[in-house]
Design a protein around this motif. Structure first.
Motif, PDB file in Angstrom:
ATOM      1  N   SER A   1      -8.437   6.066  -8.045  1.00  0.00           N
ATOM      2  CA  SER A   1      -9.308   5.724  -6.972  1.00  0.00           C
ATOM      3  C   SER A   1      -9.187   4.327  -6.154  1.00  0.00           C
ATOM      4  N   SER A   2      -9.077   4.662  -4.942  1.00  0.00           N
ATOM      5  CA  SER A   2      -9.042   3.252  -4.044  1.00  0.00           C
ATOM      6  C   SER A   2     -10.010   3.102  -3.248  1.00  0.00           C
ATOM      7  N   PRO A   3     -10.410   2.066  -2.819  1.00  0.00           N
ATOM      8  CA  PRO A   3     -11.575   1.758  -1.853  1.00  0.00           C
ATOM      9  C   PRO A   3     -11.333   2.781  -0.721  1.00  0.00           C
TER      10      PRO A   3
ATOM     11  N   ALA B   1       0.926  -1.432   0.089  1.00  0.00           N
ATOM     12  CA  ALA B   1       0.164  -0.013  -0.051  1.00  0.00           C
ATOM     13  C   ALA B   1       0.919   1.270  -0.076  1.00  0.00           C
ATOM     14  N   VAL B   2       0.243   2.399  -0.391  1.00  0.00           N
ATOM     15  CA  VAL B   2       0.916   3.765  -0.593  1.00  0.00           C
ATOM     16  C   VAL B   2       0.297   4.853   0.265  1.00  0.00           C
TER      17      VAL B   2
ATOM     18  N   ARG C   1      -0.424  -0.627 -10.667  1.00  0.00           N
ATOM     19  CA  ARG C   1       0.046  -2.007 -10.355  1.00  0.00           C
ATOM     20  C   ARG C   1      -0.634  -2.960  -9.284  1.00  0.00           C
ATOM     21  N   GLY C   2      -2.004  -2.260  -9.220  1.00  0.00           N
ATOM     22  CA  GLY C   2      -2.994  -3.013  -8.355  1.00  0.00           C
ATOM     23  C   GLY C   2      -2.820  -2.801  -6.616  1.00  0.00           C
ATOM     24  N   LEU C   3      -2.095  -1.701  -6.496  1.00  0.00           N
ATOM     25  CA  LEU C   3      -1.878  -1.362  -5.096  1.00  0.00           C
ATOM     26  C   LEU C   3      -2.991  -0.212  -4.530  1.00  0.00           C
ATOM     27  N   ARG C   4      -3.353  -0.334  -3.508  1.00  0.00           N
ATOM     28  CA  ARG C   4      -4.164   0.695  -2.858  1.00  0.00           C
ATOM     29  C   ARG C   4      -3.237   1.914  -2.321  1.00  0.00           C
ATOM     30  N   VAL C   5      -3.855   3.124  -2.875  1.00  0.00           N
ATOM     31  CA  VAL C   5      -3.018   4.243  -2.757  1.00  0.00           C
ATOM     32  C   VAL C   5      -4.017   5.295  -1.939  1.00  0.00           C
TER      33      VAL C   5
END
Length: 204
Positions: free
Chosen positions: A153-155, A93-94, A176-180
């Motif tokens: 946008s992330s959850p 995550a970022v 890259r599929g990361l939550r940011v």
């Protein structure tokens, strides 16, 4: 806009960080410091302009699982140094930290057009080609920066909201599929708990 950071200043920062965390500078002059928490959890990359380092380091959480990698950007907020930070840190995550306040789960969605001396920020879908600039890192490495940043946008997390164009580089992490997420320094304390819980890094 941030000014270019002298290379000797980066070396001085690296020496200051070394007693407290494993640290290094990459080929673009970005600094990284690895802070180890308790066993378990994931890796969180916290990316911020170098000028915010003193306040950011004071506001890091004291109790967590896993690893927090602080990345300090020596550029003018460009995308390529952030992309390299994702390579170096390999996070799950970022969090992008910035000046001011707010806690955001969405942003970006703009580009710059017009002459480089007087750029205009417009929505990404507007007509006109985005500027493409040649940057020189403090290490003298040159790279191209396309001033066009897709929306991301992330959850949502507890207390987060969409932002108006904030953290434009974050789309690279989402790709890259990361939550940011992004947070102003004044609201970092609000961001830590829900972010660490989502990452599985919150303390017992």
């Amino acid at each position: 806009m941030p000014q270019r950071v002298p290379l000797d200043a980066i070396h001085a920062d690296l020496e200051a960080l070394a007693p407290y965390a494993r640290s290094f500078a990459d080929e673009l002059g970005s600094l990284y410091a690895y802070f180890e928490g308790r066993h378990g959890g994931g890796t969180l990359l916290v990316w911020a302009p170098r000028a915010l380092a003193p306040e950011l380091l004071r506001r890091l959480p004291q109790d967590y699982r896993g690893r927090i990698v602080v990345g300090l950007d020596a550029s003018e907020g460009d995308a390529w140094p952030f992309a390299r930070a994702l390579d170096w840190a390999s996070p799950q995550a970022v969090l992008l930290a910035c000046e001011g306040e707010g806690f955001y789960h969405a942003g970006g969605g703009w580009k710059e057009v017009g002459p480089p001396q007087e750029p205009r920020r417009v929505p990404l879908e507007d007509g006109g080609e985005p500027l493409e600039l040649v940057r020189t890192a403090p290490t003298s490495v040159r790279y191209r920066e396309l001033r066009a940043y897709p929306a991301w946008s992330s959850p949502p997390l507890d207390g987060s909201r969409p932002g108006d164009g904030v953290a434009p580089q974050a789309h690279l992490a989402r790709a890259r599929g990361l939550r940011v997420y992004a947070a102003g320094l004044l609201d970092l304390d609000q961001a830590w708990t829900p972010l660490l819980e989502r990452l599985g890094s919150a303390p017992d």
